[in-house]
Design a protein around this motif. Sequence first.
Motif, PDB file in Angstrom:
ATOM      1  N   ALA A 199      17.726 135.713  83.571  1.00 44.05           N
ATOM      2  CA  ALA A 199      18.386 135.178  82.351  1.00 44.05           C
ATOM      3  C   ALA A 199      18.530 136.474  81.438  1.00 44.05           C
ATOM      4  O   ALA A 199      18.268 137.289  81.824  1.00 44.05           O
ATOM      5  N   VAL A 214      23.323 138.338  85.918  1.00 50.28           N
ATOM      6  CA  VAL A 214      22.187 137.303  86.156  1.00 50.28           C
ATOM      7  C   VAL A 214      22.853 136.294  87.278  1.00 50.28           C
ATOM      8  O   VAL A 214      22.166 135.850  88.099  1.00 50.28           O
ATOM      9  N   ASP A 215      24.175 136.082  87.366  1.00 42.74           N
ATOM     10  CA  ASP A 215      24.705 135.179  88.424  1.00 42.74           C
ATOM     11  C   ASP A 215      24.512 135.741  89.692  1.00 42.74           C
ATOM     12  O   ASP A 215      24.159 134.983  90.782  1.00 42.74           O
ATOM     13  N   ARG A 270      14.879 134.668  89.777  1.00 42.51           N
ATOM     14  CA  ARG A 270      15.164 133.845  88.475  1.00 42.51           C
ATOM     15  C   ARG A 270      15.276 134.894  87.340  1.00 42.51           C
ATOM     16  O   ARG A 270      14.407 135.382  86.866  1.00 42.51           O
ATOM     17  N   GLU A 291      20.680 135.180  90.552  1.00 43.26           N
ATOM     18  CA  GLU A 291      20.449 133.741  90.924  1.00 43.26           C
ATOM     19  C   GLU A 291      20.986 133.485  92.319  1.00 43.26           C
ATOM     20  O   GLU A 291      20.256 132.540  92.927  1.00 43.26           O
ATOM     21  N   GLN A 292      22.101 133.971  92.674  1.00 40.03           N
ATOM     22  CA  GLN A 292      22.688 133.838  94.226  1.00 40.03           C
ATOM     23  C   GLN A 292      21.584 134.126  95.072  1.00 40.03           C
ATOM     24  O   GLN A 292      21.312 133.537  96.170  1.00 40.03           O
ATOM     25  N   TRP A 297      12.271 131.542  92.806  1.00 41.79           N
ATOM     26  CA  TRP A 297      11.924 132.719  93.420  1.00 41.79           C
ATOM     27  C   TRP A 297      10.620 132.128  93.943  1.00 41.79           C
ATOM     28  O   TRP A 297       9.753 131.520  93.177  1.00 41.79           O
TER      29      TRP A 297
END
Length: 633
Positions: free
Chosen positions: A118, A107-108, A116, A111-112, A2
């Motif tokens: 988790a 979360v995936d 950031r 992230e794409q 990010w």
Amino acid sequence: MWSGPEPGGTGPAPDAPSGQAPHDPAAADAVRAAPSAALEVLTRVWGYDAFRGQQAEIIETLVRGDDALVLMPTGGGKSLCYQIPALVREGTGVVVSPLIALMHDQVDALEQLGVRAAYLNSTQTVEERRAVEVRLLAGELDLLYLAPERLPVAADLLDRARIALFAVDEAHCVAQWGHDFRPDYLGLTLLHDRWPRVPRIALTATATAETREEIVRNLRLDGARVFVSSFDRPNIQYRVGPKKDARRQLLQLIRTEHSGEAGIVYCLSRASVERTAEWLAAQGVPALPYHAGLPAELRAQHQTRFLREDGIVMVATIAFGMGIDKPDVRFVAHLDLPKSVEGYYQETGRAGRDGLPSTAWLAYGLQDVVQQRRMIEDGEGDRQRKRAQTLHLDAMLALCETVQCRRQQLLRYFGEDSGPCGNCDTCLSPPEAFDGTVPAQKLLSTIVRLDRERGQQFGAGHLVDILLGRETERVVRMRHTELSTFGIGTELGEQEWRGVVRQLLAQGLLQVQGEYGVLAITPAAGDVLRGQREVRLRREPERGRTVRTPRTGAARPVLDEPQQELFQQLRAWRAGVAKEQGVPAYVVFNDATLAAIARARPSTLGELRGISGVGDAKLERYGQAVRQVVTGD
């Protein structure tokens, strides 16, 4: 990574309250710049050029440091209401979410986008959790997802981090009289008690005024701004049909309207789930069962397949679905009557999150009513709870039996007024309303005579046999041919009589009693028998297949033949990328974005960046590959 505001270090400044970013001039400037900063994040990260509905106002409220309660329909963009403030404010946004199984995909997806993100939950090893904790304390996370039961364990950790905000997703879970109560949610008062200066946002896709008050009370959100969006989902076509052979009716729906498309089928019992999934699979439909009685590993496998493969039909109890983020569910079917309008709305709302035409279909019969009434009577709980359950069921029955626009009645339940929608079965094929007082009197009189003259009570099937003059073995043996009402109901057929019974139950003129579900009149029936009250009934129209013609304004991909061909090529490319990365296909790009690419045929990266849904991170990651699919290079 990010590339937004620099993280604020490993924790709050010494003079800042625990978990709260310090108040300084720079922070104040950031708040004043919130609208432009939020829009910049929306465009750069998500690839959209404008907010929808109340999103901008909600985001500004949270960035300013105020609390908010957000009621917004599924697919309305709730997640952006906390994700963007978490990126604009200093620190990490902590999201309390009830479904561990979906955190990984959430979360995936982030992230794409280059965010950031988790999670911390019980599926991780000690080493994995420790790595997330290190990132949090180092200021290297924009969003952290937690299950509600994890919050007390993580409290000391959060005390040492810089927290931008707390988001409570699926906030209706805190309502003990709601349809999805989770005891762990009652512990979320900790957010107010321990971090009073960190802004909180509670979000739900469904809540009546009573549930809303309970959310505010149980989460201590007394000073929060309340945002209520329209509950209308214009792209969903609501349909309720009489139950004849529900599984075959469902198969007809799938084959004629939703072949090869993803869907969810809800059943009341685990046994029905398994039988229906097995039967659909035998008919060539890729169907999987899901209920709480299956091994956890198998449930997780089935959920993963549903999220990551195209065209899977999940047959499930209501244990499945909350928080499902799959945008291309094209239909939600109910083979049994839902227990409440709130539950029905929540479940049907899992269809068409991408705004494209979708179907909410319900098969509904007399036995559903009898079964639900009996479950309430025999179930646990005090008189107050059973009364609440009965009121929920009555509202659901009224929705099923209405001769008016279903969407209009559904929205009215949530306190919203609208005109007829033109996109539900009662608008597209209006049922006939007729004076059903005489049939009602015949049925009620039969029940009264059996009870008073012979001390007998029966279920609907035997009563209909008497009215139709059927000399069945049981009717003859019990000398019911001698009743004055024997054979006086031949003007209606068996299904029509069962509809009369169903509607009299819905109108509170009949009640279900005892272990065997026999029928008895209620005090209100007296006025009908004396001719002092008219009974209006509905007669089901003869319906063929309802054409899916959403009303003006519903999004739909209108593609000509070359565009459709390119769209399928893009979907095939996306499927390969998603499989390679082990993520759901929609996480790469959703169908609406692929359809927009197919229409625009961008030949340069600059043109591709102008497509809605293509942000900076996805342009950098997939831009060249998409351009090659479009141009054929």
